[in-house]
Design an enzyme around this catalytic site. Structure first.
Site, PDB file in Angstrom:
ATOM      1  N   GLY A  84       0.846  -1.191   0.000  1.00  0.00           N
ATOM      2  CA  GLY A  84       0.000   0.000   0.000  1.00  0.00           C
ATOM      3  C   GLY A  84       0.877   1.234   0.000  1.00  0.00           C
ATOM      4  O   GLY A  84       1.075   1.896  -1.013  1.00  0.00           O
ATOM      5  N   CYS A 126     -10.719  21.698  17.469  1.00  0.00           N
ATOM      6  CA  CYS A 126     -10.646  22.058  18.883  1.00  0.00           C
ATOM      7  C   CYS A 126     -10.011  20.961  19.724  1.00  0.00           C
ATOM      8  O   CYS A 126     -10.679  20.351  20.580  1.00  0.00           O
ATOM      9  CB  CYS A 126     -12.052  22.356  19.381  1.00  0.00           C
ATOM     10  SG  CYS A 126     -12.829  23.580  18.351  1.00  0.00           S
ATOM     11  N   TYR A 140      -2.866   6.298   3.446  1.00  0.00           N
ATOM     12  CA  TYR A 140      -3.461   6.500   4.770  1.00  0.00           C
ATOM     13  C   TYR A 140      -3.685   7.989   5.043  1.00  0.00           C
ATOM     14  O   TYR A 140      -3.541   8.455   6.171  1.00  0.00           O
ATOM     15  CB  TYR A 140      -2.602   5.850   5.864  1.00  0.00           C
ATOM     16  CG  TYR A 140      -2.314   4.394   5.560  1.00  0.00           C
ATOM     17  CD1 TYR A 140      -3.333   3.456   5.620  1.00  0.00           C
ATOM     18  CD2 TYR A 140      -1.044   3.978   5.150  1.00  0.00           C
ATOM     19  CE1 TYR A 140      -3.092   2.124   5.296  1.00  0.00           C
ATOM     20  CE2 TYR A 140      -0.799   2.648   4.816  1.00  0.00           C
ATOM     21  CZ  TYR A 140      -1.825   1.730   4.889  1.00  0.00           C
ATOM     22  OH  TYR A 140      -1.592   0.427   4.564  1.00  0.00           O
TER      23      TYR A 140
HETATM   24  N1  LLP Z   1      -2.182  -6.209   3.927  1.00  0.00           N
HETATM   25  C1  LLP Z   1      -2.787  -6.188   5.121  1.00  0.00           C
HETATM   26  C2  LLP Z   1      -3.483  -7.391   5.592  1.00  0.00           C
HETATM   27  C3  LLP Z   1      -2.746  -5.026   5.905  1.00  0.00           C
HETATM   28  O1  LLP Z   1      -3.355  -5.019   7.090  1.00  0.00           O
HETATM   29  C4  LLP Z   1      -2.068  -3.879   5.428  1.00  0.00           C
HETATM   30  C5  LLP Z   1      -2.023  -2.646   6.229  1.00  0.00           C
HETATM   31  C6  LLP Z   1      -1.453  -3.935   4.153  1.00  0.00           C
HETATM   32  C7  LLP Z   1      -1.533  -5.126   3.443  1.00  0.00           C
HETATM   33  C8  LLP Z   1      -0.734  -2.785   3.545  1.00  0.00           C
HETATM   34  O2  LLP Z   1       0.369  -2.403   4.299  1.00  0.00           O
HETATM   35  P1  LLP Z   1       1.424  -1.339   3.742  1.00  0.00           P
HETATM   36  O3  LLP Z   1       2.103  -1.919   2.529  1.00  0.00           O
HETATM   37  O4  LLP Z   1       0.693  -0.099   3.376  1.00  0.00           O
HETATM   38  O5  LLP Z   1       2.344  -1.127   4.875  1.00  0.00           O
HETATM   39  N2  LLP Z   1      -2.795   3.626   9.161  1.00  0.00           N
HETATM   40  C9  LLP Z   1      -1.413   3.235   9.346  1.00  0.00           C
HETATM   41  C10 LLP Z   1      -1.077   1.976   8.571  1.00  0.00           C
HETATM   42  C11 LLP Z   1      -1.949   0.812   8.927  1.00  0.00           C
HETATM   43  C12 LLP Z   1      -1.666  -0.395   8.070  1.00  0.00           C
HETATM   44  C13 LLP Z   1      -2.723  -1.410   8.220  1.00  0.00           C
HETATM   45  N3  LLP Z   1      -2.563  -2.557   7.387  1.00  0.00           N
HETATM   46  C14 LLP Z   1      -0.517   4.392   8.965  1.00  0.00           C
HETATM   47  O6  LLP Z   1      -1.026   5.460   8.596  1.00  0.00           O
HETATM   48  O7  LLP Z   1       0.694   4.285   9.076  1.00  0.00           O
END
Ligand code: LLP
Length: 418
Positions: free
Chosen positions: A275, A342, A371
């Site tokens: 992601g 706020c 995100y």
């Molecule tokens: N696959 C699964 C099962 C996941 O839970 C996630 C992310 C991904 C793939 C993708 O991960 P990435 O390649 O983006 O690291 N909100 C947080 C990140 C939460 C990630 C949750 N799961 C932030 O803003 O850092």
């Protein structure tokens, strides 16, 4: 490398000056470079070209259908975690057999929707979930292709909120219990076992946790073979980190090299769920300075974007670069860049050296393509912002800014109150 660069002291997205977009589109807005999205996807995808693989972009990172379509046009799949994400993926034209479905809490209607869509694979996180999926598949008269998400008990050394592969976490199935779960699943009537899955966390900047995880997966696959359970898919999840500040994550080529080394002899299709590494540095949040003020301790730059638009700094204390849209001969000062909400937690940068912004200046909040919008909310009844995509010297509004009517959509004043 991304496409947000200065030319003649102006910040551009590809060939469009960002200030020109801000004349047409009200701030704040998210801005994505199509070229960067495409390059990041292709670099990642090509890195695995020597083996059978499928890159399933993780929809939670950026779920705008124009962004999803960008990857789908390249042959990419998607990783979803809800019926809503499945709907978005289908609206963007995703091929059902390139959709994988993760998450600990899949609801019955979501499972039905995914089974009717005939997605590639459910990544299963508990025995109860397995049984429910088996039952629903039976009722519908279909079969479910599944993998179990293994919790390898490995520390990815990232922020605790985005680390997921330790025993204390709610995710996946304890590796020691996984063999018996597979044996049980084999007996179920409407289940086809095809894979092993894991996802150990996010913003991981070291390769070791991935390699250790793959070693555990290899062990499991050989135990499964002894039980006559063949595995055709390995899903390594997402998690590869990016540079927000001074992090030095491995390049996708190095990541791919190491991963391929671990699994190339297994003759499985590798699924990846990136992601952040694809979308993070392909997007920014453009905001305007409303006011500046100071007290005895601090300088404050108050902008029109807030924690409801970009939650990461408030939620995780995350760093996002702050850059002026016009480079001017201004001094620097140490300030907090804050929003109108706020709450004291409503900051986008804290105690940061930045240009001495003035009322009306535009600022770019960098690395906000993953995100960012997806975690935004209507808190303080703020309208969710627009999303804009640049390609070459054109820009397109890929999501309109909300209007006041959107805020009360679905709300009713019951009779007894009127
Ligand atoms: N696959 C699964 C099962 C996941 O839970 C996630 C992310 C991904 C793939 C993708 O991960 P990435 O390649 O983006 O690291 N909100 C947080 C990140 C939460 C990630 C949750 N799961 C932030 O803003 O850092």
């Amino acid at each position: 490398m991304h496409d947000f660069q200065y030319k003649d002291n102006e910040l551009y997205c590809e060939d469009v000056p960002i200030s020109a977009i801000a004349k047409d589109v009200e701030t704040p807005f998210y801005l994505y470079s199509h070229n960067t999205l495409l390059n990041h996807f292709n670099v990642f995808d090509t890195a695995f070209s020597s083996i059978k693989h499928l890159v399933c972009f993780s929809v939670k990172a950026n779920s705008n259908i124009a962004v999803l379509k960008t990857f789908i046009n390249q042959g990419g799949g998607v990783d979803i975690v809800s019926g809503g994400e499945l709907f978005r993926a289908l609206m963007a034209g995703a091929e059902p057999r390139k959709i994988v479905y993760s998450g600990v809490g899949k609801k019955i209607d979501e499972i039905e929707f995914a089974l009717q869509t005939d997605i590639l694979m459910f990544n299963i996180e508990s025995t109860q979930e397995l049984e429910v999926i088996d039952d629903i598949a039976g009722e519908i008269g279909t079969r479910a292709r599944i993998s179990f998400r293994i919790n390898p008990d490995i520390d990815p050394k990232t922020h605790p909120y985005i680390s997921t592969g330790l025993k204390k976490h709610k995710f996946g199935i304890n590796k020691d219990k996984s063999l018996e779960k597979y044996i049980y699943a084999k007996r179920l009537k409407n289940i086809d076992i095809i894979g092993v899955d894991c996802h150990i966390g996010s913003q991981i900047t070291d390769l070791t946790p991935f390699i250790d995880t793959l070693e555990r997966i290899r062990e499991l696959i050989s135990e499964l073979q002894k039980e006559g359970i063949g595995i055709s898919h390995i899903d390594l999840g997402g998690g590869l980190g990016i540079t927000y500040d001074e992090e030095t994550p491995p390049h996708p080529n190095i990541y791919a090299q190491e991963v391929i080394k671990q699994i190339s002899d297994l003759n499985c299709t590798l699924i990846l769920e990136p992601g952040r590494v694809i979308a993070g540095n392909a997007g920014i949040l453009v905001t305007k300075v409303l006011y500046t003020k100071e007290n005895e301790e601090k300088n404050f730059v108050i902008v029109d974007a807030a924690m409801n638009d970009l939650a990461r700094p408030a939620l995780y204390g995350s760093y996002h670069g702050i850059q002026p849209v016009k480079l001017e001969e201004k001094g620097q000062f140490m300030a907090d860049l804050v929003g109108p909400i706020c709450e004291s937690g409503d900051f986008l940068a804290r105690d940061r050296d930045m240009p001495q912004f003035e009322r009306g200046d535009l600022a770019a909040i960098m690395s906000a393509g993953a995100y960012g919008f997806t975690m935004s909310s209507n808190y303080n009844s703020r309208l969710r912002v627009s999303e804009v995509m640049v390609t070459g010297d054109n820009f397109h509004i890929i999501r309109e800014r909300e209007e006041y009517d959107d805020l009360i959509k679905g709300e009713n004043i019951p009779q007894f109150l009127s």
